[in-house]
Design a protein around this motif. Sequence first.
Motif, PDB file in Angstrom:
ATOM      1  N   PHE A 170      42.441  27.545  47.275  1.00  0.00           N
ATOM      2  CA  PHE A 170      41.703  28.642  46.661  1.00  0.00           C
ATOM      3  C   PHE A 170      42.562  29.451  45.687  1.00  0.00           C
ATOM      4  CE2 PHE A 170      37.615  28.678  48.676  1.00  0.00           C
ATOM      5  CZ  PHE A 170      37.805  28.010  49.867  1.00  0.00           C
ATOM      6  N   LYS A 203      43.676  29.091  42.704  1.00  0.00           N
ATOM      7  CA  LYS A 203      43.217  29.265  41.328  1.00  0.00           C
ATOM      8  C   LYS A 203      41.718  29.543  41.238  1.00  0.00           C
ATOM      9  CE  LYS A 203      46.755  26.276  39.359  1.00  0.00           C
ATOM     10  NZ  LYS A 203      47.042  25.002  38.697  1.00  0.00           N
ATOM     11  N   GLU A 204      41.079  29.609  42.377  1.00  0.00           N
ATOM     12  CA  GLU A 204      39.602  29.744  42.369  1.00  0.00           C
ATOM     13  C   GLU A 204      39.214  31.218  42.519  1.00  0.00           C
ATOM     14  OE1 GLU A 204      37.909  27.187  41.649  1.00  0.00           O
ATOM     15  OE2 GLU A 204      39.335  25.585  42.054  1.00  0.00           O
ATOM     16  N   HIS A 205      39.515  31.984  41.489  1.00  0.00           N
ATOM     17  CA  HIS A 205      39.298  33.436  41.595  1.00  0.00           C
ATOM     18  C   HIS A 205      37.834  33.773  41.748  1.00  0.00           C
ATOM     19  CE1 HIS A 205      43.444  33.720  40.456  1.00  0.00           C
ATOM     20  NE2 HIS A 205      43.202  33.045  39.345  1.00  0.00           N
ATOM     21  N   TYR A 206      36.995  33.086  40.935  1.00  0.00           N
ATOM     22  CA  TYR A 206      35.562  33.392  40.973  1.00  0.00           C
ATOM     23  C   TYR A 206      34.964  32.988  42.315  1.00  0.00           C
ATOM     24  CZ  TYR A 206      30.661  33.694  39.793  1.00  0.00           C
ATOM     25  OH  TYR A 206      29.326  34.015  39.806  1.00  0.00           O
ATOM     26  N   LEU A 207      35.344  31.819  42.805  1.00  0.00           N
ATOM     27  CA  LEU A 207      34.795  31.359  44.091  1.00  0.00           C
ATOM     28  C   LEU A 207      35.228  32.288  45.219  1.00  0.00           C
ATOM     29  CD1 LEU A 207      33.211  29.267  45.684  1.00  0.00           C
ATOM     30  CD2 LEU A 207      35.255  27.829  45.787  1.00  0.00           C
ATOM     31  N   ARG A 208      36.469  32.744  45.156  1.00  0.00           N
ATOM     32  CA  ARG A 208      36.949  33.682  46.186  1.00  0.00           C
ATOM     33  C   ARG A 208      36.155  34.988  46.126  1.00  0.00           C
ATOM     34  NH1 ARG A 208      42.573  32.931  44.749  1.00  0.00           N
ATOM     35  NH2 ARG A 208      42.604  35.108  44.180  1.00  0.00           N
ATOM     36  N   MET A 209      35.888  35.425  44.918  1.00  0.00           N
ATOM     37  CA  MET A 209      35.129  36.661  44.749  1.00  0.00           C
ATOM     38  C   MET A 209      33.727  36.512  45.344  1.00  0.00           C
ATOM     39  SD  MET A 209      34.186  38.587  41.178  1.00  0.00           S
ATOM     40  CE  MET A 209      32.766  37.589  40.830  1.00  0.00           C
ATOM     41  N   LYS A 210      33.110  35.353  45.075  1.00  0.00           N
ATOM     42  CA  LYS A 210      31.755  35.116  45.612  1.00  0.00           C
ATOM     43  C   LYS A 210      31.781  35.025  47.138  1.00  0.00           C
ATOM     44  CE  LYS A 210      28.492  34.335  43.398  1.00  0.00           C
ATOM     45  NZ  LYS A 210      27.458  35.295  42.952  1.00  0.00           N
TER      46      LYS A 210
END
Lengths: 181, 83
Positions: free
Chosen positions: B6, B8-15
């Motif tokens: 996770f 590099k997955e900033h957007y997915l973490r935010m969601k």
Amino acid sequence: MNLIEREDQLMIAFQNGDDTALEKIYTLLKPSLYSFVYRYTRDEQLSIDLVQDSFMKLHRYKQHYDPNKGKLKSYLFQTAYRLMITKLNRRKKWRSFLPFLTPIEKGEIDYADRLTIRDAVARLPDKQRAVILLFYYHDMTQEDIAEILDIPKGTVKSRLHKAIQRLKDELGGEFHESGSI
Amino acid sequence: MNQDPFKKEHYLRMKLDEDHVQVPEFPMNPKRKRWDRLVNVLASPAKNPVEPIISTTTGLVVLKVAPVLAGTALTFIQLIFFL
């Protein structure tokens, strides 16, 4: 003493006859256990039943837990996961015979509206869903997840990567990160 | 796993962080008996099993005509066997 060690110590105390230790374990682990089961099933009453059943099983078979084999949290999550899968499979079987037991499904998702993360996680295959919930929301290691789900460590890694990719696909063109996993 | 998938997955973490679960208050020992659980499952809202049939014109026609055809068939069977 960190939290995990405290839980394990409480369980040992419970095994040695201290019944109040189980209440303390319940206070510590109920929120995370409920969260995991609820995020998986999205059924509040079922989740409550499963948490209660898990602790009832922990009470009844308290001597089965061996602190040398793993953490109490992993053991409890494993118990809850097995109960959950058994119960969900039983419900599916009943529903195939008795269609009036089939719950109302949400309508087709209108992709004009943004897909929520809950919907995206609910649409993951069961095996991927469990892995991502345990990894992301409960900070479990691959080893812990492998123990809970009774699968090899390599399978955990592969399901996690597939789940992440699938979530990104489900959530659509909102992604602008460069690079991939 | 050497790297956090996770990272590099900033957007997915935010969601994923948007999903908060409200944990209800409930005791460790269940007060609900098995019978109550069964009743709860039976009484929960369920979808209409006939809906796929009645939602199309053909299905609706079949549903209306089927009893008439069945009655006619039964009549013929009785005539054949008892006359």
